[in-house]
Every structure is written in C-alpha cells, then in structure tokens.
Motif scaffolding. Structure first.
Motif, PDB file in Angstrom:
ATOM      1  N   TYR A 233     -21.836 -36.919  54.148  1.00 58.53           N
ATOM      2  CA  TYR A 233     -20.564 -37.342  54.716  1.00 58.53           C
ATOM      3  C   TYR A 233     -19.475 -36.475  54.086  1.00 58.53           C
TER       4      TYR A 233
ATOM      5  N   VAL B 285     -27.044 -40.945  50.019  1.00 62.09           N
ATOM      6  CA  VAL B 285     -25.862 -40.297  50.574  1.00 62.09           C
ATOM      7  C   VAL B 285     -25.331 -39.213  49.642  1.00 62.09           C
TER       8      VAL B 285
ATOM      9  N   ARG C 126     -27.975 -38.141  53.218  1.00 60.89           N
ATOM     10  CA  ARG C 126     -27.148 -37.939  54.400  1.00 60.89           C
ATOM     11  C   ARG C 126     -25.751 -37.506  53.954  1.00 60.89           C
TER      12      ARG C 126
ATOM     13  N   ALA D 293     -26.749 -41.997  45.315  1.00 56.89           N
ATOM     14  CA  ALA D 293     -25.464 -41.535  45.823  1.00 56.89           C
ATOM     15  C   ALA D 293     -24.966 -40.367  44.986  1.00 56.89           C
TER      16      ALA D 293
ATOM     17  N   TYR E  81     -21.561 -45.764  57.732  1.00 57.97           N
ATOM     18  CA  TYR E  81     -22.698 -45.846  56.820  1.00 57.97           C
ATOM     19  C   TYR E  81     -23.238 -47.263  56.889  1.00 57.97           C
TER      20      TYR E  81
ATOM     21  N   ALA F 241     -23.896 -47.508  49.170  1.00 52.54           N
ATOM     22  CA  ALA F 241     -25.248 -46.982  48.971  1.00 52.54           C
ATOM     23  C   ALA F 241     -25.868 -47.550  47.699  1.00 52.54           C
TER      24      ALA F 241
END
Length: 212
Positions: free
Chosen positions: A181, A105, A179, A131, A99, A124
């Motif tokens: 994870y 995120v 994004r 986040a 990251y 983030a």
C-alpha cells in the motif's frame, strides 16, 4: 449542510502541524483502513469540504482522521482549534483501496500518507499478520504509534525527505514482504511505483492512493 452530522470526540497533536481528530461513528457506518471520507464544516459560516483518509484501524465506536494543518488553509486551522463536542458532517466512506486484515502488508507513506499507513499496519498486527512501514518525512507525525508498532514486531523505517535513494532501497528490501500500500502526493507515489518496478515487483499490483 449535506452529509451526516457527527460529534468531534477529541483533537490531539500528533506531530508538527498535524492533529488527529477522533469522530463519532455514524449509525450504519462501515469502513476499512485505506478508505476516506468527505468532511464538511462551516468556519466563518461558509461551508468548506475536504477529503481525509481514515487513520484508525477500526471504526467501531469512533474513527480517526489525521489532518495536516496549513496556517493559511480554509479548514485545517479551524479543525485543529476544536475542543471536542462540536459537530461536523461526513459523507462516505469512499475509495476502493481497503485492507481486510487478510494478508501481510508493506505500507509506504509520504507526508500525510502516514495516517492510513499506520492504520493498515496496526490492523495487520491485530489480525496476526506481519507489517512493514516505510515512511518519508522531514517532520514525522504519529511517532508514538510508529514506536508502538515497532515494539509489537512491525519493521518501521523513517526517512527524511531528501533520502530518495534510501526510500528506493527500503522498497526493494521489502517488495516481496506483503501486499503493498502506498499513500502520498504525486511525486512521492510516482517514485514508489518506479522503485517497485526496479525491484522486480509490479506497481500495478500495489494499492496506491495519490493525494494529488
């Protein structure tokens, strides 16, 4: 012993059978949240090595790994009993999941995956991005950091291990929020990938670390 010698700065309890170990950052060591190191030590004068993913958002002076303690393990009980000041050896960092503080995120964690998930969410928020943390575990670790993230504006959901439907629902709610994870053991990350696809996302676009 191979690897770079580093000093153990501190060891602290962060949950049931879980410790966070702060290590001196070696010279020229550069790593991003999501990457991992190979740690080597010699309990009982016999070298043992294990991979651990970073659980700190930065590595400026020190960096952190989170270790689940198996009472019958070859390395984790020894690490948990350290007082600080001891030397271990590290190789790395390794891993292509990183990251770079460049996007919102959604960090999804099962069990020991909470360490890297928290580090990514913290990075983030420090960078001004949104986040989300979705964490499944009957015995949560890093509760204080999760609470701090929530207080800072992150959306944090903690679920027990039997709540697979709730996990899938949480992933569906946040599939387009940043994004993605995901960190955890095989069964968990397989479920995560299926939930992403069921929610209309593409699991191939998610950054998923399978702990085996």
């Amino acid at each position: 012993m191979e690897g770079t010698p580093v000093t153990v700065e501190s060891v602290r309890d962060v949950g049931p059978d879980t410790v966070a170990i702060e290590l001196e950052t070696p010279e020229s060591f550069s790593a991003s949240p999501g990457q991992f190191v190979l740690l080597r030590a010699a309990p009982e004068d016999e070298e043992v090595s294990r991979h651990y993913t970073l659980s700190s958002p930065s590595v400026t002076d020190t960096f952190e790994i989170t270790v689940g303690v198996d009472p019958d393990g070859d390395l984790s009980p020894w690490l948990a009993d350290l007082d600080g000041g001891e030397t271990v050896h590290v190789d790395g960092p390794f891993g292509t999941i990183t990251y770079e503080r460049d996007a919102d995120v959604v960090a999804i964690a099962g069990g020991p995956g909470v360490g890297p998930a928290v580090s990514i969410a913290e990075a983030a928020r420090e960078a001004g991005h949104d986040a989300v943390v979705v964490y499944q575990d009957d015995r949560p670790a890093h509760v204080e950091r999760l609470e701090a993230l929530a207080a800072d504006g992150a959306e944090v959901t903690v679920l027990d291990a039997a709540s697979d439907e709730e996990l899938a629902a949480a992933i569906g709610t946040h599939v387009d929020d940043g994004r993605i994870y995901a960190f955890g053991f095989d069964e968990f990350v397989t479920l995560v990938a299926e939930a992403i696809e069921d929610a209309g996302g593409d699991p191939d676009d998610a950054l998923i670390e399978n702990f085996g």
